[in-house]
Design a protein around this motif. Structure first.
Motif, PDB file in Angstrom:
ATOM      1  N   ALA A 313      37.988  -1.449  -7.403  1.00  0.00           N
ATOM      2  CA  ALA A 313      36.749  -2.013  -6.876  1.00  0.00           C
ATOM      3  C   ALA A 313      35.719  -0.935  -6.577  1.00  0.00           C
ATOM      4  O   ALA A 313      34.511  -1.175  -6.638  1.00  0.00           O
ATOM      5  CB  ALA A 313      37.033  -2.831  -5.616  1.00  0.00           C
ATOM      6  N   ALA A 314      36.202   0.281  -6.259  1.00  0.00           N
ATOM      7  CA  ALA A 314      35.309   1.409  -5.979  1.00  0.00           C
ATOM      8  C   ALA A 314      35.001   2.223  -7.233  1.00  0.00           C
ATOM      9  O   ALA A 314      34.504   3.348  -7.137  1.00  0.00           O
ATOM     10  CB  ALA A 314      35.936   2.311  -4.914  1.00  0.00           C
ATOM     11  N   LYS A 315      35.317   1.652  -8.408  1.00  0.00           N
ATOM     12  CA  LYS A 315      35.084   2.315  -9.689  1.00  0.00           C
ATOM     13  C   LYS A 315      35.873   3.619  -9.817  1.00  0.00           C
ATOM     14  O   LYS A 315      35.451   4.565 -10.478  1.00  0.00           O
ATOM     15  CB  LYS A 315      33.588   2.608  -9.895  1.00  0.00           C
ATOM     16  CG  LYS A 315      32.680   1.419  -9.678  1.00  0.00           C
ATOM     17  CD  LYS A 315      33.032   0.258 -10.585  1.00  0.00           C
ATOM     18  CE  LYS A 315      32.063  -0.918 -10.368  1.00  0.00           C
ATOM     19  NZ  LYS A 315      32.477  -2.137 -11.120  1.00  0.00           N
ATOM     20  N   GLY A 316      37.039   3.649  -9.153  1.00  0.00           N
ATOM     21  CA  GLY A 316      37.872   4.843  -9.200  1.00  0.00           C
ATOM     22  C   GLY A 316      39.180   4.581  -9.913  1.00  0.00           C
ATOM     23  O   GLY A 316      39.448   3.472 -10.387  1.00  0.00           O
ATOM     24  N   ARG A 317      39.986   5.626  -9.964  1.00  0.00           N
ATOM     25  CA  ARG A 317      41.322   5.539 -10.552  1.00  0.00           C
ATOM     26  C   ARG A 317      42.300   6.247  -9.625  1.00  0.00           C
ATOM     27  O   ARG A 317      42.801   7.332  -9.921  1.00  0.00           O
ATOM     28  CB  ARG A 317      41.346   6.166 -11.947  1.00  0.00           C
ATOM     29  CG  ARG A 317      40.595   5.355 -12.993  1.00  0.00           C
ATOM     30  CD  ARG A 317      41.400   4.121 -13.418  1.00  0.00           C
ATOM     31  NE  ARG A 317      40.634   3.251 -14.303  1.00  0.00           N
ATOM     32  CZ  ARG A 317      41.111   2.139 -14.858  1.00  0.00           C
ATOM     33  NH1 ARG A 317      42.354   1.778 -14.616  1.00  0.00           N
ATOM     34  NH2 ARG A 317      40.358   1.386 -15.635  1.00  0.00           N
ATOM     35  N   ALA A 318      42.522   5.634  -8.476  1.00  0.00           N
ATOM     36  CA  ALA A 318      43.428   6.239  -7.501  1.00  0.00           C
ATOM     37  C   ALA A 318      44.822   6.380  -8.099  1.00  0.00           C
ATOM     38  O   ALA A 318      45.256   5.551  -8.898  1.00  0.00           O
ATOM     39  CB  ALA A 318      43.490   5.386  -6.239  1.00  0.00           C
ATOM     40  N   PRO A 319      45.557   7.431  -7.703  1.00  0.00           N
ATOM     41  CA  PRO A 319      46.903   7.621  -8.252  1.00  0.00           C
ATOM     42  C   PRO A 319      47.909   6.585  -7.787  1.00  0.00           C
ATOM     43  O   PRO A 319      48.955   6.430  -8.395  1.00  0.00           O
ATOM     44  CB  PRO A 319      47.284   9.020  -7.768  1.00  0.00           C
ATOM     45  CG  PRO A 319      46.387   9.310  -6.628  1.00  0.00           C
ATOM     46  CD  PRO A 319      45.120   8.553  -6.863  1.00  0.00           C
ATOM     47  N   GLY A 320      47.621   5.862  -6.705  1.00  0.00           N
ATOM     48  CA  GLY A 320      48.572   4.882  -6.195  1.00  0.00           C
ATOM     49  C   GLY A 320      49.539   5.512  -5.214  1.00  0.00           C
ATOM     50  O   GLY A 320      49.633   6.728  -5.070  1.00  0.00           O
ATOM     51  N   MET A 321      50.310   4.682  -4.533  1.00  0.00           N
ATOM     52  CA  MET A 321      51.083   5.146  -3.382  1.00  0.00           C
ATOM     53  C   MET A 321      52.153   6.163  -3.734  1.00  0.00           C
ATOM     54  O   MET A 321      52.546   6.963  -2.892  1.00  0.00           O
ATOM     55  CB  MET A 321      51.697   3.965  -2.648  1.00  0.00           C
ATOM     56  CG  MET A 321      50.661   3.112  -1.943  1.00  0.00           C
ATOM     57  SD  MET A 321      51.348   2.049  -0.669  1.00  0.00           S
ATOM     58  CE  MET A 321      51.764   3.232   0.609  1.00  0.00           C
ATOM     59  N   LEU A 322      52.659   6.146  -4.960  1.00  0.00           N
ATOM     60  CA  LEU A 322      53.661   7.135  -5.359  1.00  0.00           C
ATOM     61  C   LEU A 322      53.121   8.070  -6.435  1.00  0.00           C
ATOM     62  O   LEU A 322      53.883   8.735  -7.125  1.00  0.00           O
ATOM     63  CB  LEU A 322      54.929   6.434  -5.846  1.00  0.00           C
ATOM     64  CG  LEU A 322      55.815   5.865  -4.735  1.00  0.00           C
ATOM     65  CD1 LEU A 322      56.831   4.885  -5.291  1.00  0.00           C
ATOM     66  CD2 LEU A 322      56.506   6.977  -3.967  1.00  0.00           C
ATOM     67  N   GLY A 323      51.801   8.136  -6.545  1.00  0.00           N
ATOM     68  CA  GLY A 323      51.186   8.895  -7.625  1.00  0.00           C
ATOM     69  C   GLY A 323      50.849  10.336  -7.305  1.00  0.00           C
ATOM     70  O   GLY A 323      50.260  11.028  -8.148  1.00  0.00           O
ATOM     71  N   LEU A 324      51.207  10.808  -6.096  1.00  0.00           N
ATOM     72  CA  LEU A 324      50.935  12.198  -5.735  1.00  0.00           C
ATOM     73  C   LEU A 324      52.218  12.901  -5.288  1.00  0.00           C
ATOM     74  O   LEU A 324      52.337  13.322  -4.126  1.00  0.00           O
ATOM     75  CB  LEU A 324      49.873  12.276  -4.627  1.00  0.00           C
ATOM     76  CG  LEU A 324      48.438  11.975  -5.047  1.00  0.00           C
ATOM     77  CD1 LEU A 324      47.518  11.986  -3.823  1.00  0.00           C
ATOM     78  CD2 LEU A 324      47.950  12.993  -6.082  1.00  0.00           C
TER      79      LEU A 324
END
Length: 358
Positions: A313-324
């Protein structure tokens, strides 16, 4: 069916029913937490359904069914006095379900399940359109649950354990320092720091207006409004590049950031050369497909229902909860000019805690 091992099918069917049962139990826990039933049972001791209903000021009939459901799940114990079952909550289970001041308290987290499940249709539409779900579309009950859970572990860990674990940090805060918090939520971390270190000047940044309003009220109630400011917006855009902050906090939020690399660059610009980023993240494996078991299912579920839709929704590509995981985080930090990454003792097996410096 052709090609199926009937024994394996039955085993998996049993596993699936266990999972559905666990989901239903989570809702019963959320209900009991909301109505004060666990606390009433823990404080008053063993009770019949009528006695517990009277303690909690509730109707006996639904209380009886609730007790039987959690007895079936193995959360409660029972003994019979004549015809009446008397239910009890063991001290060990009470520490997890009834005692907010316990370092083992998790009961409030059950509130995440009904709040996130209620967003099923908007999230399904995200799968179709890729458009995401803005933070503001989620129910206030979800954020109240987040506030409560973070207050519980921050109250037992931030001042007594985390700050002393960072060499020299307590002294710098006592002498007077600038502190920032990315994704400051209800503001509890900065309120605690300002209360313990009166010379600090703290600023929290949060993209959700509901969080900012709640944080300002908490600061006012604690009498620290003159030393703590809460700003509505993304810290990656608003954090001042003054190079004088002794401490920046990012607690369980970087995986939700639309652009984690930009957020870390902003942190580096704000930090003094001897400053520190205290970062809490989910503990994941370097290869995503190696995240297995109940913790992984829980975190990926929260990521599907919240982290990814909010980021889209914020036009981003967050890594997600286990993505870091640690390796990916170290690479992002190095690119941002944050080259010292040291792991500290985490609060739970689900988390990783880092002391990060330029």
């Amino acid at each position: 069916m052709d090609g199926c091992d009937s024994t394996a099918v039955q085993a998996f069917a049993g596993r699936f029913l266990d999972d559905v049962s666990g989901g239903m139990t989570s809702v019963l826990v959320a209900l009991g937490d909301r109505l004060g039933l666990f606390r009433a049972l823990a404080d008053g001791g063993p009770a019949t359904s009528a006695e517990l209903a009277a303690r909690a000021g509730l109707d006996e009939r639904p209380v009886r069914e609730w007790l039987l459901g959690l007895l079936g799940a193995g959360y409660l114990d029972v003994r019979h006095v004549g015809e009446d079952p008397v239910f009890s909550l063991s001290p060990e289970h009470a520490a997890v379900l009834a005692r907010d001041d316990s370092p083992f308290f998790l009961g409030g987290a059950a509130g995440l399940v009904p709040a996130l499940a209620g967003m099923l249709e908007p999230v399904a539409e995200t799968f179709r359109s890729g458009g995401g779900v803005p933070r503001e579309a989620y129910p206030e009950a979800l954020y109240r649950t987040m506030w409560r859970m973070s207050a519980s572990w921050l109250g037992t860990l931030l001042l007594p354990q985390w700050i002393p674990a960072v060499d020299g940090l307590a002294g710098r805060l006592a002498a007077g320092a600038r502190v920032a918090h990315l994704g400051s939520g209800a503001g509890h971390a900065l309120v605690l720091i300002a209360g313990a270190y009166p010379r600090t000047r703290c600023t929290g940044y949060d993209p959700l207006r509901l969080n900012v309003d709640r944080a300002r009220r908490e600061a006012a109630d604690a009498g620290v409004s003159g030393r703590v400011e809460f700003v509505h917006g993304d810290a990656a855009d608003l954090l001042p590049g003054t190079g004088d902050h002794a401490l920046v906090l990012a607690l369980d939020v970087l995986h939700d950031a639309p652009d984690p690399a930009a957020a870390l660059r902003a942190v580096r610009a704000a930090l003094a050369d001897d400053g520190v980023l205290l970062l809490l993240e989910s503990a994941g494996t370097e290869r995503a497909t190696d995240n297995r078991g109940a913790p992984a299912a829980l975190l990926y579920g929260a990521s599907v229902l919240y982290s990814v839709p909010v980021s889209l929704a914020a036009k981003g590509r967050a890594p997600g909860m286990l993505g870091l995981p640690a390796g990916a985080l170290r690479a992002l930090c190095a690119d941002a000019g944050l080259r010292s990454v040291r792991q500290l003792t985490p609060p739970t097996p689900l988390n990783a805690l880092y002391e990060i410096r330029p």
